[in-house]
Design a protein around this motif. Structure first.
Motif, mmCIF file in Angstrom:
data_model
loop_
_atom_site.group_PDB
_atom_site.id
_atom_site.type_symbol
_atom_site.label_atom_id
_atom_site.label_comp_id
_atom_site.label_asym_id
_atom_site.label_seq_id
_atom_site.Cartn_x
_atom_site.Cartn_y
_atom_site.Cartn_z
ATOM 1 N N ARG A 51 4.060 1.781 13.069
ATOM 2 C CA ARG A 51 5.431 1.282 12.896
ATOM 3 C C ARG A 51 6.169 2.152 11.867
ATOM 4 O O ARG A 51 6.583 1.685 10.806
ATOM 5 N N PHE A 52 6.368 3.413 12.186
ATOM 6 C CA PHE A 52 7.008 4.324 11.242
ATOM 7 C C PHE A 52 8.462 3.951 10.969
ATOM 8 O O PHE A 52 9.065 4.430 10.007
ATOM 9 N N TRP A 53 9.047 3.133 11.831
ATOM 10 C CA TRP A 53 10.439 2.715 11.662
ATOM 11 C C TRP A 53 10.597 1.535 10.698
ATOM 12 O O TRP A 53 11.708 1.186 10.325
ATOM 13 N N ALA A 54 9.492 0.921 10.306
ATOM 14 C CA ALA A 54 9.553 -0.262 9.449
ATOM 15 C C ALA A 54 9.982 0.116 8.031
ATOM 16 O O ALA A 54 9.897 1.282 7.627
ATOM 17 N N PRO A 55 10.448 -0.852 7.238
ATOM 18 C CA PRO A 55 10.901 -0.538 5.878
ATOM 19 C C PRO A 55 9.748 -0.136 4.965
ATOM 20 O O PRO A 55 8.576 -0.411 5.246
ATOM 21 N N ALA A 56 10.085 0.515 3.879
ATOM 22 C CA ALA A 56 9.075 0.886 2.884
ATOM 23 C C ALA A 56 8.494 -0.377 2.251
ATOM 24 O O ALA A 56 9.176 -1.388 2.117
ATOM 25 N N PRO A 57 7.230 -0.345 1.862
ATOM 26 C CA PRO A 57 6.603 -1.550 1.275
ATOM 27 C C PRO A 57 7.141 -1.835 -0.118
ATOM 28 O O PRO A 57 7.490 -0.915 -0.870
ATOM 29 N N ALA A 58 7.186 -3.119 -0.465
ATOM 30 C CA ALA A 58 7.615 -3.512 -1.807
ATOM 31 C C ALA A 58 6.522 -3.268 -2.834
ATOM 32 O O ALA A 58 6.799 -3.160 -4.033
ATOM 33 N N HIS A 59 5.268 -3.197 -2.364
ATOM 34 C CA HIS A 59 4.133 -2.983 -3.266
ATOM 35 C C HIS A 59 3.209 -1.945 -2.652
ATOM 36 O O HIS A 59 3.081 -1.849 -1.417
ATOM 37 N N VAL A 60 2.557 -1.161 -3.490
ATOM 38 C CA VAL A 60 1.532 -0.205 -3.046
ATOM 39 C C VAL A 60 0.329 -0.340 -3.971
ATOM 40 O O VAL A 60 0.465 -0.715 -5.145
ATOM 41 N N ARG A 61 -0.848 -0.053 -3.436
ATOM 42 C CA ARG A 61 -2.078 -0.114 -4.212
ATOM 43 C C ARG A 61 -3.025 0.965 -3.688
ATOM 44 O O ARG A 61 -2.879 1.436 -2.544
ATOM 45 N N PRO A 62 -4.044 1.331 -4.471
ATOM 46 C CA PRO A 62 -4.957 2.392 -4.015
ATOM 47 C C PRO A 62 -5.948 1.964 -2.933
ATOM 48 O O PRO A 62 -6.478 2.815 -2.212
ATOM 49 N N VAL A 63 -6.217 0.669 -2.802
ATOM 50 C CA VAL A 63 -7.194 0.193 -1.809
ATOM 51 C C VAL A 63 -6.498 -0.791 -0.881
ATOM 52 O O VAL A 63 -6.020 -1.848 -1.324
ATOM 53 N N LEU A 64 -6.442 -0.457 0.401
ATOM 54 C CA LEU A 64 -5.777 -1.300 1.396
ATOM 55 C C LEU A 64 -6.818 -2.054 2.207
ATOM 56 O O LEU A 64 -7.819 -1.464 2.659
ATOM 57 N N VAL A 65 -6.577 -3.341 2.415
ATOM 58 C CA VAL A 65 -7.421 -4.178 3.277
ATOM 59 C C VAL A 65 -6.524 -4.657 4.409
ATOM 60 O O VAL A 65 -5.558 -5.394 4.170
ATOM 61 N N CYS A 66 -6.836 -4.259 5.630
ATOM 62 C CA CYS A 66 -5.901 -4.438 6.733
ATOM 63 C C CYS A 66 -6.528 -5.190 7.895
ATOM 64 O O CYS A 66 -7.726 -5.032 8.188
ATOM 65 N N GLY A 67 -5.703 -5.982 8.563
ATOM 66 C CA GLY A 67 -6.081 -6.536 9.847
ATOM 67 C C GLY A 67 -5.662 -5.571 10.936
ATOM 68 O O GLY A 67 -4.582 -4.970 10.870
ATOM 69 N N GLY A 68 -6.493 -5.377 11.933
ATOM 70 C CA GLY A 68 -6.167 -4.464 13.021
ATOM 71 C C GLY A 68 -5.271 -5.123 14.049
ATOM 72 O O GLY A 68 -4.540 -6.071 13.765
ATOM 73 N N TYR A 69 -5.320 -4.622 15.290
ATOM 74 C CA TYR A 69 -4.512 -5.181 16.362
ATOM 75 C C TYR A 69 -4.993 -6.595 16.713
ATOM 76 O O TYR A 69 -6.186 -6.876 16.731
ATOM 77 N N GLY A 70 -4.071 -7.489 17.023
ATOM 78 C CA GLY A 70 -4.408 -8.796 17.569
ATOM 79 C C GLY A 70 -5.243 -9.663 16.654
ATOM 80 O O GLY A 70 -6.300 -10.154 17.039
ATOM 81 N N VAL A 71 -4.776 -9.847 15.406
ATOM 82 C CA VAL A 71 -5.528 -10.672 14.451
ATOM 83 C C VAL A 71 -5.264 -12.150 14.748
ATOM 84 O O VAL A 71 -4.195 -12.672 14.464
#
Length: 560
Positions: A51-71
């Protein structure tokens, strides 16, 4: 087929509700090492994918924990366990949960440990700019993009079983597992072409993020202007009052855009007081089949941050491009191909030639000069005409310098249609000209003359494309670059470069304008718009356009 296998990293931004399909699962091309590296490099360089068109994040951190497709619910519980485990390995202040839904198991664990949670879509590249590693449950955009960028990416089938993601494997899947489609034509295309589309969309969207409000835009073209300035799935608001637009932009640190010929009273002064940039918008040079004054919406526009191309009293983005751009071999070749296509198809600003025009005069061996008329109160005449102001003064000057030439006068199509000012009586014209041409396409007429003598008309530019001598008496954008004979005053300090025709076209038709496909309403390149000129269904007049044309015809008849 799983959801993950159906979710390609390369997708369409939500420019509108009904979107063309960009990729379908299939056996694609062979993924050589060179091809995989090229794909990886392009995605990283152009910051595309996901989603390169989405807005910039309000927060950033060095370690990301992400849900993939279809959570779904079960996967959210697994994601919660993964987050809880990682919170015992890393400081919670270093963790960032990226998953949909403000509530649920993962969100509760994030609150329990004090981990920041992003649950709305954000630009993945902006996240990864500040990340050291990514932990992703199942396949998803952020893990794939991290691997392509060479960052540590771990993918988990369960909270306790993860494996590293290899960037070259991601590139291989993109090449081999998908068939790609041209969103403008529906035809099968290559992944490289899709990456070019995405790079263009990214540039347009990023530029649009700096726009806070639109003002001075006619009601009938606002829908098209909204499409030009979209930051999917929305667009900047339109205002009628300058003060409201400036107030909004000042609070956001963004620019206000305004139609260059409809700048509201007080806008410039109010914007300067609030330190708000004002960008000017105008129709492009390959615009539409049909007149803007006849309410045909544009397929190309200019957004100029410095000034506007027809006002030589100050620099413009176009002048800056022509003076400084490094026109490489690829860009020059693309411009040459564009010139050949425009000339072959007989395309001009407002349409294409019908190739049916016959010569209407007998010059008896005299040198034939075309003098294109312009709209008398057009800003390009007022600002760029210099010492020669208006059609009559131009005719008089051309005759004075060319007493023995056969002069053809061509009134502006907006004037002929009765939409704009600048009409000269036939007896006045014929005191200096030998023939008046009204019917047919001006590009057909250009083929039948030796020279074009003009104030600032785009007909001079179109004559250059067709290898005709062009003499300028004002200061159009194409004067002063070594391609024209210039009788007017040129800002020599800013126009010192000698350009080839291909370089002039590259700047004026490729680098300076924005284009939108009139069929799909998706940002595109000039070649797509030029191809649409062949499809008459796209340009079919609306009821409002027919009424406007009837009004213009009646005004023209009454003015005779």
């Amino acid at each position: 087929m799983t959801l993950a296998s159906r979710s390609c990293l390369l997708r369409m931004p939500p420019f509108q509700r009904a979107l063309p399909v960009l990729a379908t699962p299939a056996t694609g091309e062979t993924a050589t090492v060179e091809a995989r590296e090229d794909i990886r490099r392009r995605i990283v360089r152009d910051r595309t994918g996901g989603r390169f068109w989405a807005p910039a994040p309000a927060h950033v951190r060095p370690v990301l924990v992400c849900g993939g497709y279809g959570v779904d619910g079960n996967r959210m519980r697994s994601l919660a366990r993964l987050l809880a485990r990682l919170a015992t390995v890393h400081s919670p202040q270093d963790l960032l949960l990226v998953a949909p839904g403000a509530y649920g198991p993962a969100a509760r664990i994030a609150r329990q440990y004090g981990v920041v949670h992003l649950h709305e879509p954000v630009d993945p590249h902006a996240l990864l700019d500040h990340a050291r590693e990514v932990h992703e449950l199942g396949q998803g955009d952020i893990g794939d993009l991290a691997a392509l960028r060479g960052q540590k990416a771990m993918r988990y089938a369960s909270p306790d079983h993860g494996h590293p993601v290899d960037g070259m494997s991601v590139a291989r899947r993109l090449i081999q597992d998908w068939r790609y489609h041209d969103p403008y034509t529906g035809d099968v295309t290559t992944i490289l072409k899709v990456l070019e589309f995405q790079a263009l969309w990214r540039r347009v969207i990023d530029a649009n993020r700096d726009i806070g409000a639109c003002v001075g835009m006619s009601l009938w073209k606002r829908r098209r202007i909204a499409a030009f300035f979209t930051v999917p799935p929305t667009h900047p608001p339109f205002f009628r009052q300058a003060c409201s637009a400036v107030k909004r932009c000042a609070s956001q640190g963004r620019a206000v855009v305004t139609w260059a010929t409809r700048i509201p009273t007080g806008l410039i002064q109010q914007a300067q007081a609030e330190n708000v940039p004002v960008w000017r918008v105008e129709d492009g040079f390959v615009r539409s089949v049909g007149l803007g004054s006849g309410l045909q919406v544009p397929a190309s526009i200019f957004v100029d941050r410095r000034g506007i191309y027809y006002d030589p009293s100050e620099p413009s983005d176009l002048e800056h491009i022509l003076a400084t751009a490094p026109f490489d071999a690829h860009l020059r070749e693309r411009a040459r191909s564009l010139i050949a296509h425009l000339v072959q198809k007989g395309i001009s600003k407002y349409g294409r030639s019908d190739r049916g025009q016959m010569q209407e005069w007998d010059a008896r061996g005299r040198r034939v000069l075309l003098v294109p008329g312009q709209v008398s109160d057009d800003l390009s005449v007022i600002r760029g005409g210099g010492a020669v102001q208006g059609n009559l003064a131009l005719l008089q000057t051309v005759r004075q310098h060319n007493p023995d030439a056969f002069i053809i006068y061509r009134p502006h199509p907006d004037v002929v249609a009765g939409h704009r000012n600048g009409r000269l009586g036939n007896d006045v014209v014929m005191a200096y000209a030998d023939h008046i041409s009204i019917e047919g396409s001006i590009v057909d007429l250009i083929w039948q003359v030796h020279e074009v003598h003009t104030l600032t008309s785009l007909a001079g530019f179109e004559a250059l494309l067709r290898q005709r001598k062009v003499v300028t008496y004002g200061c159009p954008f194409y004067a002063g670059w070594g391609l024209t004979t210039d009788m007017g005053r040129i800002p020599a300090g800013r126009r010192q470069r000698v350009l080839s025709l291909a370089e002039l076209v590259a700047g004026a038709l490729i680098l300076y304008p924005r284009y939108i496909d009139p069929l799909t309403q998706i940002p595109c390149e000039v070649e797509t718009v030029v191809a649409r000129f062949d499809d008459t269904r796209i340009w079919r007049p609306t009821v409002l356009m027919r009424i406007k044309n009837l009004q213009g015809h009646m005004k023209h008849m009454l003015g005779r």
